[in-house]
Design an enzyme around this catalytic site. Structure first.
Site, PDB file in Angstrom:
ATOM      1  N   CYS A   2       0.819  -1.236   0.000  1.00 31.17           N
ATOM      2  CA  CYS A   2       0.000   0.000   0.000  1.00 31.17           C
ATOM      3  C   CYS A   2       0.844   1.273   0.000  1.00 31.17           C
ATOM      4  O   CYS A   2       0.321   2.352  -0.279  1.00 31.17           O
ATOM      5  CB  CYS A   2      -0.955   0.007   1.185  1.00 31.17           C
ATOM      6  SG  CYS A   2      -2.167  -1.327   1.107  1.00 31.17           S
ATOM      7  N   HIS A  31      -2.980   7.398   2.350  1.00 33.20           N
ATOM      8  CA  HIS A  31      -3.443   6.105   1.837  1.00 33.20           C
ATOM      9  C   HIS A  31      -4.831   5.819   2.402  1.00 33.20           C
ATOM     10  O   HIS A  31      -5.053   5.905   3.619  1.00 33.20           O
ATOM     11  CB  HIS A  31      -2.449   5.016   2.227  1.00 33.20           C
ATOM     12  CG  HIS A  31      -2.982   3.642   2.009  1.00 33.20           C
ATOM     13  ND1 HIS A  31      -3.502   3.245   0.809  1.00 33.20           N
ATOM     14  CD2 HIS A  31      -3.099   2.575   2.851  1.00 33.20           C
ATOM     15  CE1 HIS A  31      -3.915   1.994   0.910  1.00 33.20           C
ATOM     16  NE2 HIS A  31      -3.679   1.561   2.138  1.00 33.20           N
ATOM     17  N   ASN A  56     -10.072   0.332   0.105  1.00 41.22           N
ATOM     18  CA  ASN A  56      -8.600   0.370   0.103  1.00 41.22           C
ATOM     19  C   ASN A  56      -8.112  -0.301  -1.179  1.00 41.22           C
ATOM     20  O   ASN A  56      -8.232  -1.511  -1.334  1.00 41.22           O
ATOM     21  CB  ASN A  56      -8.090  -0.372   1.346  1.00 41.22           C
ATOM     22  CG  ASN A  56      -6.568  -0.422   1.419  1.00 41.22           C
ATOM     23  OD1 ASN A  56      -5.872  -0.184   0.433  1.00 41.22           O
ATOM     24  ND2 ASN A  56      -6.054  -0.763   2.584  1.00 41.22           N
TER      25      ASN A  56
HETATM   26  N1  COA Z   1     -18.523  -7.211  10.367  1.00 41.39           N
HETATM   27  C1  COA Z   1     -18.970  -7.298  11.623  1.00 41.39           C
HETATM   28  N2  COA Z   1     -18.156  -7.499  12.673  1.00 41.39           N
HETATM   29  C2  COA Z   1     -16.850  -7.623  12.444  1.00 41.39           C
HETATM   30  C3  COA Z   1     -16.308  -7.558  11.141  1.00 41.39           C
HETATM   31  C4  COA Z   1     -17.217  -7.342  10.092  1.00 41.39           C
HETATM   32  N3  COA Z   1     -16.803  -7.226   8.803  1.00 41.39           N
HETATM   33  N4  COA Z   1     -14.972  -7.720  11.209  1.00 41.39           N
HETATM   34  C5  COA Z   1     -14.680  -7.882  12.505  1.00 41.39           C
HETATM   35  N5  COA Z   1     -15.802  -7.822  13.259  1.00 41.39           N
HETATM   36  C6  COA Z   1     -15.961  -7.930  14.699  1.00 41.39           C
HETATM   37  C7  COA Z   1     -14.784  -8.586  15.371  1.00 41.39           C
HETATM   38  O1  COA Z   1     -14.919  -9.993  15.321  1.00 41.39           O
HETATM   39  C8  COA Z   1     -14.898  -8.035  16.767  1.00 41.39           C
HETATM   40  O2  COA Z   1     -15.862  -8.750  17.446  1.00 41.39           O
HETATM   41  P1  COA Z   1     -15.678  -9.081  19.026  1.00 41.39           P
HETATM   42  O3  COA Z   1     -15.603  -7.748  19.699  1.00 41.39           O
HETATM   43  O4  COA Z   1     -16.917  -9.864  19.332  1.00 41.39           O
HETATM   44  O5  COA Z   1     -14.409  -9.854  19.109  1.00 41.39           O
HETATM   45  C9  COA Z   1     -15.415  -6.621  16.562  1.00 41.39           C
HETATM   46  O6  COA Z   1     -15.998  -6.613  15.249  1.00 41.39           O
HETATM   47  C10 COA Z   1     -14.349  -5.569  16.650  1.00 41.39           C
HETATM   48  O7  COA Z   1     -13.261  -5.985  15.854  1.00 41.39           O
HETATM   49  P2  COA Z   1     -11.948  -5.150  15.789  1.00 41.39           P
HETATM   50  O8  COA Z   1     -10.995  -5.828  14.850  1.00 41.39           O
HETATM   51  O9  COA Z   1     -11.462  -4.797  17.161  1.00 41.39           O
HETATM   52  O10 COA Z   1     -12.521  -3.794  15.131  1.00 41.39           O
HETATM   53  P3  COA Z   1     -11.761  -2.487  14.762  1.00 41.39           P
HETATM   54  O11 COA Z   1     -12.486  -1.329  15.323  1.00 41.39           O
HETATM   55  O12 COA Z   1     -10.280  -2.583  15.019  1.00 41.39           O
HETATM   56  O13 COA Z   1     -11.958  -2.423  13.203  1.00 41.39           O
HETATM   57  C11 COA Z   1     -10.715  -2.853  11.196  1.00 41.39           C
HETATM   58  C12 COA Z   1     -11.432  -3.465  12.390  1.00 41.39           C
HETATM   59  C13 COA Z   1     -10.133  -3.963  10.352  1.00 41.39           C
HETATM   60  C14 COA Z   1     -11.733  -2.061  10.395  1.00 41.39           C
HETATM   61  C15 COA Z   1      -9.611  -1.891  11.713  1.00 41.39           C
HETATM   62  O14 COA Z   1      -8.846  -2.541  12.669  1.00 41.39           O
HETATM   63  C16 COA Z   1      -8.729  -1.422  10.622  1.00 41.39           C
HETATM   64  O15 COA Z   1      -9.150  -0.686   9.745  1.00 41.39           O
HETATM   65  N6  COA Z   1      -7.452  -1.795  10.687  1.00 41.39           N
HETATM   66  C17 COA Z   1      -6.521  -1.411   9.663  1.00 41.39           C
HETATM   67  C18 COA Z   1      -6.696  -2.293   8.468  1.00 41.39           C
HETATM   68  C19 COA Z   1      -5.944  -1.759   7.302  1.00 41.39           C
HETATM   69  O16 COA Z   1      -5.935  -0.575   7.080  1.00 41.39           O
HETATM   70  N7  COA Z   1      -5.299  -2.643   6.551  1.00 41.39           N
HETATM   71  C20 COA Z   1      -4.569  -2.276   5.399  1.00 41.39           C
HETATM   72  C21 COA Z   1      -3.411  -1.447   5.775  1.00 41.39           C
HETATM   73  S1  COA Z   1      -2.627  -0.863   4.346  1.00 41.39           S
END
Ligand code: COA
Length: 334
Positions: free
Chosen positions: A118, A257, A287
């Site tokens: 990315c 990004h 993304n």
């Molecule tokens: N739909 C519903 N629930 C979901 C889900 C989805 N698509 N994906 C995960 N969950 C759930 C998880 O299982 C978790 O449940 P729990 O609390 O019962 O365990 C809950 O939602 C929270 O998950 P969490 O991972 O803590 O959420 P978050 O606020 O961190 O958001 C992302 C998750 C992936 C959106 C976030 O962490 C993120 O954007 N990270 C960066 C990813 C990224 O940018 N990657 C590329 C980098 S170049």
């Protein structure tokens, strides 16, 4: 020597801009119909409403050619080098850039891929700046293109909602460091100890094939990635501002990004930028990995969110881990 140490005519100046997206729009409701997720969860956690998905057989080279053609058309000239940022090349070997150059009719132009996932577009811009500054190339087509959805486990609700496919491109020409469009200083970094935060286990030279199909798909530790992305994009943006002698208050637009709208907001806040400086098209494209920054630039230029004279910071973060930034004063380009 001119500003920033470039000999006259050897600064890299942005002169063309292009973008290409697959036709197919997949909105959150469609994903919620087949995964355990909801439109509300995806929108509030990521800012994404819909993304574009490549059709079967539609590849990174196809999208890169379309974006590259548009960028070159705006300049009325060709390029003597093509640098393609991608982590989803059409084949593992060879690189895809030579096929892009051939399909664009660029003869025997130098062509190679840069893989910083990315962050790839920022790394590719830096590489192109080096080619121009070194007198190796006069005009460089820099493309960020990915069919990143080819790396996703279709059953994985933690990755599928986040990513989309696309390509964006710019043309850089030799010019002077004090003219609009001249790329400023660069800040580039990596931290390979954290590679397994975002990673595809199998298919490379170490682990060539796995019987578990999930080993061939992207695995992501989302929360850790979120934290690193916010901190690194802010830190790296500040580094290029310091090198260029710009104050935070000089920045009109912050083009980060497009990984998650909350990451962009937090990074901007860490930097001390107002929320309205943040350029975002993540709601419509998700993304798109290496395509993310040039696609955001093309959208923002098209709807006049960025206009000539704006002082713009570009910053990216990605798997590797990698991150980097640069800046420019926006030129008269569409
Ligand atoms: N739909 C519903 N629930 C979901 C889900 C989805 N698509 N994906 C995960 N969950 C759930 C998880 O299982 C978790 O449940 P729990 O609390 O019962 O365990 C809950 O939602 C929270 O998950 P969490 O991972 O803590 O959420 P978050 O606020 O961190 O958001 C992302 C998750 C992936 C959106 C976030 O962490 C993120 O954007 N990270 C960066 C990813 C990224 O940018 N990657 C590329 C980098 S170049």
């Amino acid at each position: 020597m001119s500003v920033q140490g470039f000999p006259p005519g050897r600064a890299a100046v942005l002169t063309g801009l292009g973008a290409a997206l697959p036709d197919r729009v997949v909105d959150n409701h469609e994903l919620a119909g087949r995964l355990d997720t909801s439109d509300e969860w995806i929108r509030t956690r990521t800012g994404i409403r819909e993304r574009r998905i490549a059709a079967p057989g539609e590849s990174t080279v196809d999208l890169a050619v379309a974006a590259g053609r548009q960028a070159l058309a705006g300049t009325g000239a060709g390029a003597d080098a093509v640098v393609l940022a991608t982590s989803t090349a059409d084949q593992l070997c060879p690189a895809s850039a030579p096929q892009v150059a051939a399909r664009l009719g660029l003869g025997t132009a130098a062509a190679f891929d840069v893989n910083a996932v990315c962050s790839g577009f920022i790394y590719a811009l830096a590489t192109a700046q080096g080619l121009i500054a070194g007198g190796i190339a006069k005009r460089v087509l820099v493309i960020g293109a990915d069919v990143f959805t080819s790396l996703l486990d279709p059953e994985d609700r933690t990755t599928v909602p986040i990513f989309g496919d696309g390509a964006g491109a710019v043309v850089l020409r030799g010019g002077d460091a004090d003219e609009p469009g001249a790329l400023g200083p660069f800040d580039l970094h990596s931290e390979g100890e954290l590679a397994d935060l975002l990673w595809v286990e199998a298919g490379g030279s170490r682990h060539r094939f796995s019987d578990d199909p999930r080993d061939h798909y992207l695995r992501m530790q989302g929360t850790a990635v979120f934290r690193h992305a916010c901190a690194r994009m802010a830190e790296s943006s500040r580094a290029v501002l310091d090198q260029a002698g710009w104050m935070v208050g000089d920045v009109d637009r912050f083009v980060g990004h497009q990984a998650n709208i909350r990451i962009l907001q937090v990074a901007a806040k860490h930097l001390g930028l107002p929320a309205d400086a943040v350029v975002a098209n993540i709601d419509r494209v998700g993304n798109t990995s290496a395509a993310s920054i040039p696609l955001a630039l093309a959208d923002a230029a098209a709807d006049a969110t960025i206009v000539p004279g704006h002082r713009v910071v570009l910053t990216a973060f990605g798997a590797g881990l990698t991150w980097g930034s640069t800046l420019l004063t926006w030129p008269d380009v569409l």
